[in-house]
Design an enzyme around this catalytic site. Structure first.
Site, short mmCIF file in Angstrom:
data_model
loop_
_atom_site.label_atom_id
_atom_site.label_comp_id
_atom_site.label_asym_id
_atom_site.label_seq_id
_atom_site.Cartn_x
_atom_site.Cartn_y
_atom_site.Cartn_z
N ARG A 184 -9.23 34.24 8.09
CA ARG A 184 -9.58 35.63 7.73
C ARG A 184 -9.57 35.70 6.21
NH1 ARG A 184 -7.38 41.34 10.15
NH2 ARG A 184 -8.80 40.62 11.77
N HIS A 214 -17.28 40.01 11.90
CA HIS A 214 -16.07 39.93 12.73
C HIS A 214 -16.49 39.51 14.15
CE1 HIS A 214 -12.06 40.37 13.89
NE2 HIS A 214 -11.87 41.67 13.83
N GLN A 244 -14.25 39.94 17.37
CA GLN A 244 -14.11 41.32 17.85
C GLN A 244 -15.23 41.68 18.83
OE1 GLN A 244 -11.64 43.79 17.04
NE2 GLN A 244 -12.66 44.70 18.79
N ASP A 272 -15.18 52.69 13.76
CA ASP A 272 -14.24 51.84 13.01
C ASP A 272 -13.81 52.67 11.80
OD1 ASP A 272 -12.84 49.74 11.83
OD2 ASP A 272 -14.63 48.60 11.25
N CYS A 275 -12.31 49.17 17.25
CA CYS A 275 -11.73 47.83 17.11
C CYS A 275 -10.25 47.89 16.75
CB CYS A 275 -12.50 47.04 16.06
SG CYS A 275 -12.55 47.87 14.46
N ARG A 316 -9.25 40.92 23.50
CA ARG A 316 -9.29 39.95 22.39
C ARG A 316 -8.66 38.62 22.83
NH1 ARG A 316 -9.83 41.63 17.11
NH2 ARG A 316 -9.91 39.38 16.83
N1 NVA Z 1 -13.73 47.17 9.25
C1 NVA Z 1 -12.31 46.95 9.38
C2 NVA Z 1 -12.02 46.15 10.60
C3 NVA Z 1 -10.56 45.87 10.86
C4 NVA Z 1 -10.36 45.07 12.08
C5 NVA Z 1 -11.79 46.24 8.15
O1 NVA Z 1 -12.43 45.28 7.69
O2 NVA Z 1 -10.76 46.64 7.62
N1 CP Z 2 -9.42 44.55 15.33
C1 CP Z 2 -8.76 43.67 14.56
O1 CP Z 2 -9.31 42.65 14.14
O2 CP Z 2 -7.48 43.98 14.33
P1 CP Z 2 -6.50 43.26 13.33
O3 CP Z 2 -6.96 43.57 11.94
O4 CP Z 2 -5.15 43.84 13.63
O5 CP Z 2 -6.53 41.78 13.58
#
Ligand code: NVA
Ligand code: CP
Length: 301
Positions: free
Chosen positions: A100, A127, A130, A219, A259, A287
Site C-alpha cells: 500500500r 484499489h 476492494q 467513499d 469501502c 475482503r
Molecule cells: N479513497 C479512500 C479509500 C480507503 C480505503 C482513500 O484512499 O483514503
Molecule cells: N477499504 C479499505 O481498504 O479499508 P482499509 O483502509 O481499512 O484497509
C-alpha cells in the site's frame, strides 16, 4: 511465471470472473487449502489500514502461509534506500509482496525491480482488492453483474472510483458517476475504460445519476493524501451524499455499498449506513474471501 495485481487491468476477463467464482467458493465452504505452506509474504504499508491489512494477514495465515508486516516507517526506505533496491532485496527472502503506497508509481517501480509477485493494497490510483470484494457482494445479493446499474456518488477521481470503472470493463452493466465537475474522472483514464468496453456515464449532479441504480456506492470525500483539500472537498461534494431522499430517486430498492472507513454525516447518512439497504459489513467481510482467491491466482494461476 510472475503474476502481479497492480490494477484490475492486469487480469484477463476470464481470470477476473474466475477470481470472483473462487472467492464465493471460499466463502461457502468455510474451509481452506494449504497452498501457501512454506511461503512468506511481506506487507509493506505506507498508509493506515484496517480491512486490507487484516484480511490479507488472515487470508495468508488461513491458507498455511506466513505474513510479515513491514511498516514503511521501520524499513530503510524511510532513511532513503530506494524502492528498487528494497524490491531486489526482498525478492531474495519473500515469495510475494503486498504493498500500500502513497503513489502508484512506487508500486510500479517496486514491481519492475521485483522477481516475486506484487499485489497493490491501495495506491492513489487504484484499489483492485476492494473491487473484487465489492463485485462478490453485488453478486451474492442476487444482482447479475452483466445487468448491474451501479452509481458511484462522490470523488470521481479517487482510487476506488477508478477501480470500479476498471471493473466495469469486465461486465456488461452500466456505471454512473455523480460528482462535482472538479472531481470528474481523468479524461484519459475514462477514454481507456470506454475503449476497453466499460459503459460509464458521468453526471454533474446526483439525482439524475442515481435513476435506475441497483447499487449505490460511495467513499470518503477526502481520501488519504487529500487532507489539505478537506474544506474545499466538503463544500464541493455536499450535494453528492447518499441519504434516504437520494435512495428514493433510484426508483428501485438499491443495495448500498461503502469501502470503509466512512465519515457518517458526510458522504452517507447514519440512517442509510444502518438501513436494510446497506450491505457494507458483508462487503467488508468479503475482503477476506476475495483476498484468498487473489492469492490462489497469484500462486497457482
Ligand atoms: N479513497 C479512500 C479509500 C480507503 C480505503 C482513500 O484512499 O483514503
Ligand atoms: N477499504 C479499505 O481498504 O479499508 P482499509 O483502509 O481499512 O484497509
Amino acid at each position: 511465471m510472475k503474476r502481479n495485481l497492480l490494477t484490475l487491468f492486469d487480469l484477463e476477463k476470464s481470470t477476473f470472473h474466475n477470481i470472483l467464482k473462487l472467492a464465493l467458493e471460499y466463502k461457502k465452504k468455510k474451509s481452506n487449502d494449504n497452498f501457501l505452506k512454506g511461503k512468506n509474504i511481506g506487507l509493506i504499508f505506507e498508509k493506515n489500514s484496517t480491512r486490507t491489512r487484516v484480511s490479507c494477514e488472515v487470508a495468508i495465515n488461513q491458507l498455511g502461509g506466513n505474513s510479515i508486516y513491514l511498516s514503511s516507517k521501520d524499513l530503510q526506505l524511510n532513511r532513503g534506500e530506494s524502492i528498487e533496491d528494497t524490491a531486489r532485496v526482498l525478492s531474495r527472502y519473500l515469495d510475494a509482496v503486498i504493498i500500500r503506497a502513497k503513489s502508484h508509481v512506487t508500486i510500479e517501480k517496486f514491481a519492475a525491480s521485483s522477481d516475486i509477485p506484487v499485489i497493490n493494497a491501495l495506491s492513489d490510483k487504484a484499489h483492485p482488492l476492494q473491487i473484487l470484494a465489492d463485485f462478490l457482494t453485488i453478486q451474492e445479493n442476487g444482482i447479475d453483474l452483466n445487468n448491474c446499474n451501479l452509481c458511484f456518488l462522490g470523488d470521481g477521481q479517487n482510487n476506488v472510483c477508478r477501480s470500479l470503472m476498471a471493473g466495469y470493463t469486465y461486465i456488461n452493466g452500466t456505471m454512473n458517476i455523480g460528482t462535482h465537475i472538479n472531481y470528474f474522472p481523468d479524461e484519459e483514464f475514462l477514454k481507456q475504460v470506454k475503449t476497453a468496453g466499460g459503459k460509464i456515464n458521468v453526471f454533474p449532479e446526483a439525482v439524475e445519476s442515481v435513476i435506475g441504480a441497483d447499487v449505490l456506492y460511495t467513499d470518503v470525500w477526502v481520501s488519504m493524501g487529500n487532507e489539505d483539500e478537506t474544506i474545499q472537498r466538503k463544500k464541493d461534494l455536499k450535494g453528492f451524499q447518499i441519504n434516504k431522499e437520494i435512495l428514493s430517486k433510484t426508483g428501485k430498492t438499491p443495495i448500498v455499498l461503502h469501502c470503509l472507513p466512512a465519515q457518517k454525516g458526510e458522504e452517507i447518512t447514519n440512517e442509510v449506513f444502518e438501513s436494510l439497504n446497506s450491505k457494507i459489513f458483508d462487503q467488508a467481510e468479503n475482503r477476506l474471501y476475495s483476498m484468498k482467491a487473489v492469492l490462489k491466482y497469484v500462486f497457482n494461476g
